[in-house]
Design a protein around this motif. Structure first.
Motif, short mmCIF file in Angstrom:
data_model
loop_
_atom_site.label_atom_id
_atom_site.label_comp_id
_atom_site.label_asym_id
_atom_site.label_seq_id
_atom_site.Cartn_x
_atom_site.Cartn_y
_atom_site.Cartn_z
N HIS A 77 10.99 3.22 30.59
CA HIS A 77 10.56 1.60 30.53
C HIS A 77 11.55 1.05 29.73
O HIS A 77 12.42 0.17 30.23
N PRO A 111 7.30 5.73 28.43
CA PRO A 111 7.39 4.36 28.08
C PRO A 111 8.82 3.99 27.49
O PRO A 111 9.28 3.03 27.59
N HIS A 153 6.44 4.97 22.53
CA HIS A 153 5.62 3.84 22.44
C HIS A 153 6.23 2.87 21.78
O HIS A 153 5.82 1.55 21.66
#
Length: 323
Positions: free
Chosen positions: A38, A73, A212
């Motif tokens: 991401h 992530p 994260h």
């Protein structure tokens, strides 16, 4: 020239490997695995720079299994290093340089291994990196700790996410973390002895937390949050002297319990070993500039080598080959 395998998806069988000595069946050569996530700035992780230090391999397996069915992530780039030594269960093969001494900035710029990692650095820095982690194990009894090469807020924060024990060092050159510090916050994490589940879990948790983390907070660390130790000297044993533990017929006899003192402050006068009567045996002690400094840190009283000042040893092992 050492081949570099480049992959953009997890190869079949990688997640099922249970012994680093079998990894060559899936990855026959050093491999760069790039997986998009991401957040586009990748986390760069190196494992198996020392072939017998397998915690990094198993931590990465746990990460890849966790995100098998969902997006990462953050983008992740993993370099699987000394596959050849891993096959034999060794730190490095005879005749090989140390894969964690050949990175840009070190003395070795011409070996095949140095050219290999230079290519790796060129490829992974083609876009901005978020952070870099080099995962290692110790051979002696040590707590888990992080090693950094810059005392900057992002580096200190990165280290604090792994352990409150932080070692700052400037030598040896040619290590992964020093090379990658030119591009992003970088750390070497020491996860205790190989094959230990707690070390694997700790490395996995650290990598996962950074996947994260959206950004570094750019704040100063407060006193008490971490303990930062500065490496001031490296102690080695010249090859011309024989070495053993306890009551051995060797030039230097080290105490049986020596590795129990890792990360403990020892007072001046602490015995560090004994020398054979009549022998000129001694340690060699080098500072960051390569100067020999034995007499600044040790003294010989009778046949005993003693600390000359209060010091804290780290990374001591009973493995004579490693020493």
């Amino acid at each position: 020239m050492i081949p570099l395998i480049e992959l953009n998806e997890i190869p079949a069988g990688l997640l099922e490997i249970e012994d680093a000595r079998d990894l060559h069946r899936i990855l026959p050569h050093p491999t760069l695995l790039t997986l998009e996530g991401h957040h586009r700035e990748p986390l760069f992780v190196t494992v198996l720079l020392h072939g017998n230090e397998d915690t990094g391999l198993f931590a990465i397996q746990k990460i890849l299994k966790k995100y098998m069915d969902r997006p990462l992530p953050r983008s992740l780039v993993v370099f699987f290093g000394n596959i050849y030594a891993a096959k034999e269960g060794l730190r490095r093969l005879d005749g090989q340089p140390d894969y964690n001494r050949v990175w840009p900035g070190g003395d070795d710029t011409t070996s095949e291994e140095a050219r290999l990692v230079a290519k790796v650095v060129e490829k992974v820095t083609a876009r901005p990196l978020f952070a870099s982690i080099d995962i290692h194990n110790n051979t002696g009894k040590n707590p888990h700790y992080g090693c950094i090469n810059r005392l900057e807020p992002d580096f200190l924060y990165l280290a604090s996410l792994f352990s409150r024990i932080v070692v700052y060092f400037e030598t040896p050159r040619g290590v992964q973390s020093l090379a990658m510090a030119e591009y992003c916050p970088a750390i070497t994490i020491e996860c205790g002895k190989p094959h230990v589940s707690r070390g694997i879990e700790h490395a996995f948790e650290f990598v996962d937390s950074l996947l994260h983390l959206s950004a570094f907070p750019h704040r100063k660390m407060h006193t008490g949050e971490i303990d930062v130790y500065h490496t001031v000297a490296r102690v080695t044993v010249p090859e011309r002297f024989t070495l053993g533990f306890g009551e051995t017929d060797t030039d230097i006899q080290l105490p049986q319990e020596l590795e129990e003192d890792n990360f403990k402050e020892l007072p001046a006068g602490t015995p560090f070993g004994r020398i054979r009567p009549g022998s000129d045996a001694r340690f060699e002690v080098f500072d960051d500039d390569g100067n020999e400094r034995f007499e600044d840190f040790f003294e010989i009283v009778g046949n005993e080598i003693r600390l000359k000042k209060a010091m804290m040893p780290a990374m001591i092992t009973r493995d004579l080959k490693i020493i």
